[in-house]
Design an enzyme around this catalytic site. Structure first.
Site, short mmCIF file in Angstrom:
data_model
loop_
_atom_site.label_atom_id
_atom_site.label_comp_id
_atom_site.label_asym_id
_atom_site.label_seq_id
_atom_site.Cartn_x
_atom_site.Cartn_y
_atom_site.Cartn_z
N ARG A 328 0.85 -1.19 0.00
CA ARG A 328 0.00 0.00 0.00
C ARG A 328 0.89 1.25 0.00
O ARG A 328 1.63 1.48 0.95
CB ARG A 328 -0.90 0.03 1.24
CG ARG A 328 -1.84 -1.17 1.36
CD ARG A 328 -2.99 -1.12 0.37
NE ARG A 328 -3.75 -2.35 0.34
CZ ARG A 328 -4.79 -2.60 1.13
NH1 ARG A 328 -5.18 -1.71 2.01
NH2 ARG A 328 -5.44 -3.74 1.02
N GLU A 330 0.67 4.26 0.77
CA GLU A 330 -0.01 5.30 1.54
C GLU A 330 1.01 6.04 2.39
O GLU A 330 1.81 5.42 3.09
CB GLU A 330 -1.08 4.68 2.45
CG GLU A 330 -2.19 3.97 1.69
CD GLU A 330 -3.15 3.24 2.62
OE1 GLU A 330 -2.74 2.98 3.78
OE2 GLU A 330 -4.27 2.94 2.20
N ARG A 336 -0.28 2.29 13.15
CA ARG A 336 -0.85 1.02 12.68
C ARG A 336 -0.76 0.80 11.16
O ARG A 336 -1.32 -0.17 10.65
CB ARG A 336 -2.31 0.91 13.12
CG ARG A 336 -3.24 1.95 12.50
CD ARG A 336 -4.66 1.70 12.94
NE ARG A 336 -5.62 2.56 12.25
CZ ARG A 336 -6.93 2.42 12.31
NH1 ARG A 336 -7.45 1.43 13.02
NH2 ARG A 336 -7.73 3.24 11.66
N HIS A 337 -0.09 1.69 10.45
CA HIS A 337 0.00 1.56 8.99
C HIS A 337 1.42 1.22 8.54
O HIS A 337 2.40 1.77 9.06
CB HIS A 337 -0.45 2.85 8.30
CG HIS A 337 -1.93 3.06 8.32
ND1 HIS A 337 -2.56 3.80 9.28
CD2 HIS A 337 -2.90 2.61 7.48
CE1 HIS A 337 -3.87 3.80 9.04
NE2 HIS A 337 -4.10 3.09 7.96
N GLU A 479 -9.42 -1.64 13.81
CA GLU A 479 -9.81 -2.60 12.78
C GLU A 479 -8.68 -3.56 12.43
O GLU A 479 -7.54 -3.15 12.24
CB GLU A 479 -10.24 -1.84 11.52
CG GLU A 479 -10.65 -2.74 10.36
CD GLU A 479 -9.97 -2.34 9.06
OE1 GLU A 479 -9.53 -3.24 8.34
OE2 GLU A 479 -9.86 -1.14 8.79
N SER A 482 -11.28 -6.64 7.14
CA SER A 482 -12.30 -6.06 6.29
C SER A 482 -12.80 -7.15 5.36
O SER A 482 -12.00 -7.88 4.77
CB SER A 482 -11.73 -4.89 5.48
OG SER A 482 -12.73 -4.26 4.73
N ARG A 530 -1.24 -6.57 12.60
CA ARG A 530 -2.23 -5.91 13.46
C ARG A 530 -2.82 -6.88 14.47
O ARG A 530 -3.10 -6.50 15.61
CB ARG A 530 -3.35 -5.30 12.61
CG ARG A 530 -2.98 -3.99 11.98
CD ARG A 530 -4.22 -3.25 11.50
NE ARG A 530 -3.87 -2.11 10.67
CZ ARG A 530 -4.75 -1.28 10.13
NH1 ARG A 530 -6.05 -1.47 10.33
NH2 ARG A 530 -4.35 -0.26 9.38
#
Length: 556
Positions: A328, A330, A336-337, A479, A482, A530
């Protein structure tokens, strides 16, 4: 067992077990929490570091070299030449793991290999602590004719900590229990050889890296010099950082989570797949992809195995899963990323309702948590010593709330929230607190999300297309999963992709797979890092990523 050994069953760390480096001591002495040391404190620590470096250098020069030739016991110790380590011979010697040394080996001669964690020597006596895979044992060298020479003791105490050594000796059970090691026996050394010498001054000291925040605060309050190893320093020297007991436990626990995930799904007739990580277009929509040149053609790294695991369902595999890397792009600098993480992905045919997928999630994770709490006590204890946490609260049957029910709980608590928007991090945590207070669980499922906040392949609800047949799963208000029922009708799939700005040409082979007959199906994706982070209530996902990749880090 010697009288001296009985009186000194637990070696205190020698002075050079607190080696310091310029990497660990920043010029301003900034702590991980952002607190800065005073100039006086920083100067004091710098003087101590320099003192330790000089002492370590003197030790290195004095001699973990070859033993004196005049020593009749010279063959029982020394540095092993490289040519002896180049797979020269198979001797048939029997090796014992440090973690298995117990009273059952009393009076037996054992051979084992490990790292020299600590040492203390005085005159004719030396104590060593040897570590292997997180387990430690105390070793004693006591000068004795025809067994241990003074030169052998001198050689052992001159070895640098973290060196890899072979020990042969006789196991005994001390009258006074040993508290500083995991194994409650000690080994009276008869032979000691260095396989690989560590540098005398390490960029990160293992004792410093293993120190808990409570220990650091206690030392600071007492005015004692103490090193707080910052996160960047840890990650820059990750190989050393990973040697701490907590990190050894974290990644052994992570291994258990992955294996349980796989074993459970195999028992439910899922099969493992390995999907491609090179893609012609985005698999999730949006711009958060790593773009690259693929033989002159634009391509990107897969954001998930989503498209191909769905295609596998169209190919009649029925139930599939994959454990693999996810990318990812991002620019998220949160706790948490990550830009690369390990995805645990599942896809399955459904007969009537997407609750069938949630049933798998429920049973899989409840049974996984039960297994961890029952079978991984040593790992949990090791993590808890450095990073104290309370056990996760969860129900035998996982709580399920609709998104609308979650929004109502937040509104009743006075939180201003968009009823058709996604939950931000703050609102997720608040909802987690409300759920725990009302239902006494920190693990729950929230489903029927607004369609507008879900990927293009998510199936709309039959009774209200504003919502979708989708769900997220939370641990401690964050979270971890998903999932959803997928769109299996190609015309609707094309329509949804265009609505979200995806070039249909880049996913044409994916959409074509549904033109030949596709069963209703659904699935979910889990972030392995996670799961472990939140189960153990750790404060940063980088603690559960072996070699983290984030917007600022591409090494080591």
């Amino acid at each position: 067992m010697s009288e001296a050994s009985e009186q000194n069953p637990t070696p205190a760390p020698e002075d050079n077990s607190e080696q310091f480096s310029t990497m660990a001591l920043e010029a301003e002495g900034e702590s991980e929490g952002g607190k800065k040391m005073s100039k006086k404190e920083a100067a004091k620590l710098d003087r101590l570091r320099k003192k330790q470096e000089l002492k370590a250098a003197a030790t290195a020069n004095s001699g973990a070299a070859a033993p004196a030739s005049e020593d009749p016991l010279a063959a029982n110790y020394g540095d092993v030449p490289l040519n002896e380590l180049q797979s020269k011979a198979v001797t048939g010697r029997q090796w014992t793991e440090v973690g298995k040394l117990d009273s059952g080996f009393e009076a037996q001669t054992v051979l084992f290999r490990g790292r020299l964690q600590a040492k203390r020597g005085k005159g004719k006596l030396a104590f060593l602590v040897v570590r292997e895979r997180g387990f430690t044992v105390q070793c004693v060298l006591n000068v004795k004719p025809d067994v241990v020479s003074p030169q052998m003791v001198k050689y052992a105490t001159a070895l640098s900590t973290e060196s890899i050594i072979d020990i042969e000796g006789v196991v005994s059970v001390p009258k006074v229990p040993i508290e500083s090691t995991t194994q409650k026996v000690e080994v009276h050394v008869t032979k000691i050889y260095s396989i690989s010498n560590a540098e005398p001054v390490l960029p990160v000291n293992i004792d410093d890296a293993a120190r808990s925040e409570t220990e650091i605060v206690k030392a600071e309050q007492a005015g004692e010099p103490v090193i707080r190893v910052n996160q960047d320093t840890r990650l820059n020297n990750r190989v050393l950082d990973l040697r701490t007991p907590a990190n050894q436990a974290i990644f052994r626990l992570q291994s258990e989570v992955g294996m349980f995930f796989e074993q459970y799904l195999r028992a439910k007739d899922f099969i493992a797949l390995h999907t491609p990580k090179l893609m012609p277009g985005s698999s999730e929509g949006g711009s958060a992809v790593f773009k690259l040149d693929y033989m002159g053609t634009p391509a990107c790294l897969a954001q998930s195995p989503q498209l191909h695991k769905q295609m596998a369902i169209c190919a009649d595999f029925g139930r599939v899963y994959e454990i693999g890397p996810v990318f990812r792009a991002e620019r998220s600098f949160t706790h948490r990323h990550l830009c690369e993480f390990v995805g645990l992905d599942v896809e399955m045919e459904i007969k009537e309702h997407y609750s069938e997928v949630m049933d798998i999630v429920d049973e899989l994770f409840v049974s996984m948590f039960d297994s961890i709490n029952k079978n991984s006590q040593k790992q949990l204890e090791a993590i808890n010593r450095q990073y104290p946490f309370k056990p996760l609260k969860y129900l035998p049957r996982t709580l399920r709330l609709t998104f609308e029910e979650g929004i109502k709980m937040l509104e009743e608590a006075g939180v201003n929230v968009d009823p058709l928007g996604d939950l931000n991090t703050e609102n997720e945590r608040k909802l987690g607190e409300l759920v725990k207070e009302k239902y006494d669980t920190e693990f729950y499922i929230l489903h029927r999300y607004p369609l507008a906040v879900r990927p293009f392949y998510t199936m709309p609800c039959y009774d209200n297309p504003t919502y979708s047949n989708s769900f997220d799963v939370f641990i401690r208000g964050e979270e971890i999963i998903s999932g959803a029922q997928r769109v299996h009708e190609p015309q609707l799939l094309e329509k949804r992709a265009r609505e979200l700005g995806i070039d249909v040409k880049t996913i044409s082979t994916y959409i074509d797979a549904f033109r030949y007959g596709a069963p209703p199906h659904g699935g979910f994706g889990v972030g392995l890092e996670r799961v472990v982070m939140l189960f153990c209530a750790l404060n940063n996902i980088r603690k559960t990523s072996l070699f983290p990749r984030d917007p600022n880090r591409l090494a080591p």
